[in-house]
Design an enzyme around this catalytic site. Structure first.
Site, mmCIF file in Angstrom:
data_model
loop_
_atom_site.group_PDB
_atom_site.id
_atom_site.type_symbol
_atom_site.label_atom_id
_atom_site.label_comp_id
_atom_site.label_asym_id
_atom_site.label_seq_id
_atom_site.Cartn_x
_atom_site.Cartn_y
_atom_site.Cartn_z
ATOM 1 N N HIS A 33 11.509 -2.403 -2.072
ATOM 2 C CA HIS A 33 10.040 -2.310 -2.097
ATOM 3 C C HIS A 33 9.451 -3.703 -1.889
ATOM 4 C CE1 HIS A 33 6.150 -0.376 -3.056
ATOM 5 N NE2 HIS A 33 5.831 -1.596 -3.467
ATOM 6 N N CYS A 34 9.009 -3.946 -0.679
ATOM 7 C CA CYS A 34 8.333 -5.203 -0.373
ATOM 8 C C CYS A 34 7.382 -4.937 0.788
ATOM 9 C CB CYS A 34 9.341 -6.297 -0.038
ATOM 10 S SG CYS A 34 10.516 -5.826 1.230
ATOM 11 N N THR A 79 -1.722 -1.099 1.769
ATOM 12 C CA THR A 79 -3.024 -0.498 2.084
ATOM 13 C C THR A 79 -3.961 -1.459 2.825
ATOM 14 O OG1 THR A 79 -3.868 -1.112 -0.087
ATOM 15 C CG2 THR A 79 -2.961 1.120 0.162
ATOM 16 N N ARG A 126 4.103 6.987 3.207
ATOM 17 C CA ARG A 126 3.609 6.758 1.851
ATOM 18 C C ARG A 126 2.295 7.486 1.662
ATOM 19 N NH1 ARG A 126 1.743 0.999 -0.795
ATOM 20 N NH2 ARG A 126 2.671 1.260 -2.843
ATOM 21 N N ARG A 132 -8.239 2.661 -6.742
ATOM 22 C CA ARG A 132 -8.757 1.334 -6.396
ATOM 23 C C ARG A 132 -8.214 0.846 -5.046
ATOM 24 N NH1 ARG A 132 -4.522 -2.107 -7.403
ATOM 25 N NH2 ARG A 132 -3.012 -1.108 -8.783
ATOM 26 N N TYR A 159 2.438 6.975 -4.588
ATOM 27 C CA TYR A 159 1.966 5.964 -5.540
ATOM 28 C C TYR A 159 0.784 6.556 -6.292
ATOM 29 C CZ TYR A 159 0.836 1.245 -7.296
ATOM 30 O OH TYR A 159 0.614 0.144 -8.090
ATOM 31 N N ASP A 251 8.653 -6.153 -4.723
ATOM 32 C CA ASP A 251 7.208 -5.985 -4.482
ATOM 33 C C ASP A 251 6.565 -7.255 -3.911
ATOM 34 O OD1 ASP A 251 4.877 -4.482 -4.246
ATOM 35 O OD2 ASP A 251 4.142 -5.115 -6.202
ATOM 36 N N ASN A 256 -2.599 -7.878 -5.299
ATOM 37 C CA ASN A 256 -3.497 -7.588 -6.432
ATOM 38 C C ASN A 256 -3.015 -8.104 -7.776
ATOM 39 O OD1 ASN A 256 -5.603 -6.086 -5.101
ATOM 40 N ND2 ASN A 256 -4.039 -4.530 -4.744
HETATM 41 C C1 0GY Z 1 2.358 -2.371 -4.621
HETATM 42 C C2 0GY Z 1 1.182 -2.235 -5.474
HETATM 43 C C3 0GY Z 1 -0.116 -2.356 -5.143
HETATM 44 C C4 0GY Z 1 -0.663 -2.379 -3.819
HETATM 45 C C5 0GY Z 1 -0.204 -1.686 -2.774
HETATM 46 O O1 0GY Z 1 -0.310 -0.930 -0.601
HETATM 47 C C6 0GY Z 1 -0.866 -1.614 -1.441
HETATM 48 O O2 0GY Z 1 -1.909 -2.218 -1.267
HETATM 49 O O3 0GY Z 1 0.895 -0.970 -2.863
HETATM 50 C C7 0GY Z 1 -1.100 -2.406 -6.231
HETATM 51 O O4 0GY Z 1 -2.175 -2.998 -6.050
HETATM 52 O O5 0GY Z 1 -0.815 -1.877 -7.328
HETATM 53 O O6 0GY Z 1 3.250 -1.548 -4.661
HETATM 54 O O7 0GY Z 1 2.430 -3.321 -3.862
#
Ligand code: 0GY
Length: 295
Positions: A33-34, A79, A126, A132, A159, A251, A256
């Site tokens: 997960h990265c 995201t 995903r 948020r 998620y 990660d 964030n």
């Molecule tokens: C993660 C967690 C976060 C963000 C994202 O795709 C993303 O923006 O996954 C988060 O803000 O909790 O897994 O990287």
């Protein structure tokens, strides 16, 4: 970087100089997960994004992989890039067999698009329910996407936050593929492993062989902060009960994170605390991700 793509105020940049881990990863370990962010001049962030991160491109990811002792990465579409998967796909292509990808796609995705992504190394999509991070998507859209990706043998990464699992459970039970839950469904670690929300998640895994969990993100879930002792019982419970359905990842570059930025080497040193048994370590870091992403 163009003016409108400056990173958010208060955003922390990933640690540029992580320690060399004390824990020696098993041969062939996968960081499952990265992300990659941009770099924005080449791969602009999506207009609908909820945050603007620092640039964190593939070369920096591959340098971290080598420094920590991983053999491979699973690069998950973040995201901030919306459904524009170009940065993730470019990184997968550049890594060759050493990376796989997870994409974000919309209802308009075609079979040809999916086949092209598959050739680049993508093995799943995903679905994000964290309010948020994304605007809501109708469940039927996700179900239609699930039907499209199933023939490729892909899986679905989901998620969500612990409090939303009750509402999501019927939907998750409808999905026709393997499901990988990010960060254990984000338990509230102040509540204890016996809390009904975490017990609900454990029950879901118990009842559905198709559900896997990433035992990831102590830095995100912890209230105490480093060395994240308050997160250990949650990860350890899942690893010991479901050793064949767990994944681990850094990660990086930690989107964030507002309180602190973790040292990725220290995160690797967290692994033996949640998986003390060497056989479980091998499953978590090698056998499980290889079965899911490289078979
Ligand atoms: C993660 C967690 C976060 C963000 C994202 O795709 C993303 O923006 O996954 C988060 O803000 O909790 O897994 O990287």
């Amino acid at each position: 970087m163009s003016e409108e793509q400056k990173m958010d105020a208060g955003w922390l940049v990933f640690d540029p100089d992580p320690k060399t881990p004390d824990f020696k990863l098993p041969e062939g370990a996968v960081d499952a997960h990265c992300h990659v962010f941009g770099p924005a001049p080449e791969f602009p962030f999506a207009p609908e994004r909820k945050y603007t991160p620092c640039n964190a491109g593939k070369d920096q990811l591959f340098a971290l992989r080598d420094h920590l002792g991983f053999a491979r990465n699973v690069i998950v579409q973040a995201t901030c890039h919306g459904k524009d998967n170009r940065a993730m796909i470019d990184a997968c292509r550049a890594a060759g067999e050493r990376a796989r990808g997870i994409a974000s796609v919309g209802a308009e995705i075609t079979e040809d698009d999916l086949h092209e992504m598959h050739a680049a190394g993508v093995r799943g999509v995903r679905f994000n329910f964290v309010k948020r991070l994304v605007d809501a998507t109708p469940k039927q859209v996700f179900l239609d996407i699930a039907d499209k990706i199933k023939p490729l043998g892909w899986h679905i990464v989901v998620y969500f936050e612990a409090a939303d699992l009750e509402e999501l459970e019927p939907f998750l039970r409808q999905l026709p593929t393997t499901i990988v839950v990010d960060h254990m469904g984000r338990p509230d670690v102040t509540k204890g492993v016996d809390h009904p929300d975490f017990q609900r998640f454990l029950r879901l895994m118990e009842e559905n062989d198709s559900i896997w969990s990433k035992v990831t993100c102590p830095e995100r879930l912890s209230v105490e902060g480093p060395p994240y002792a308050d997160v250990i019982p949650y990860c350890a419970e899942i690893v010991s009960r479901f050793p064949d359905r767990v994944l681990w990842g850094t990660d990086w570059p930690h989107p964030n994170m507002k309180s602190h930025m973790p040292d990725d080497g220290a995160l690797v040193d967290f692994i033996p605390k949640i998986a003390p048994n060497p056989e479980h370590q091998r499953k978590l870091l090698v056998d499980n991700p290889m079965r899911l992403y490289w078979a």
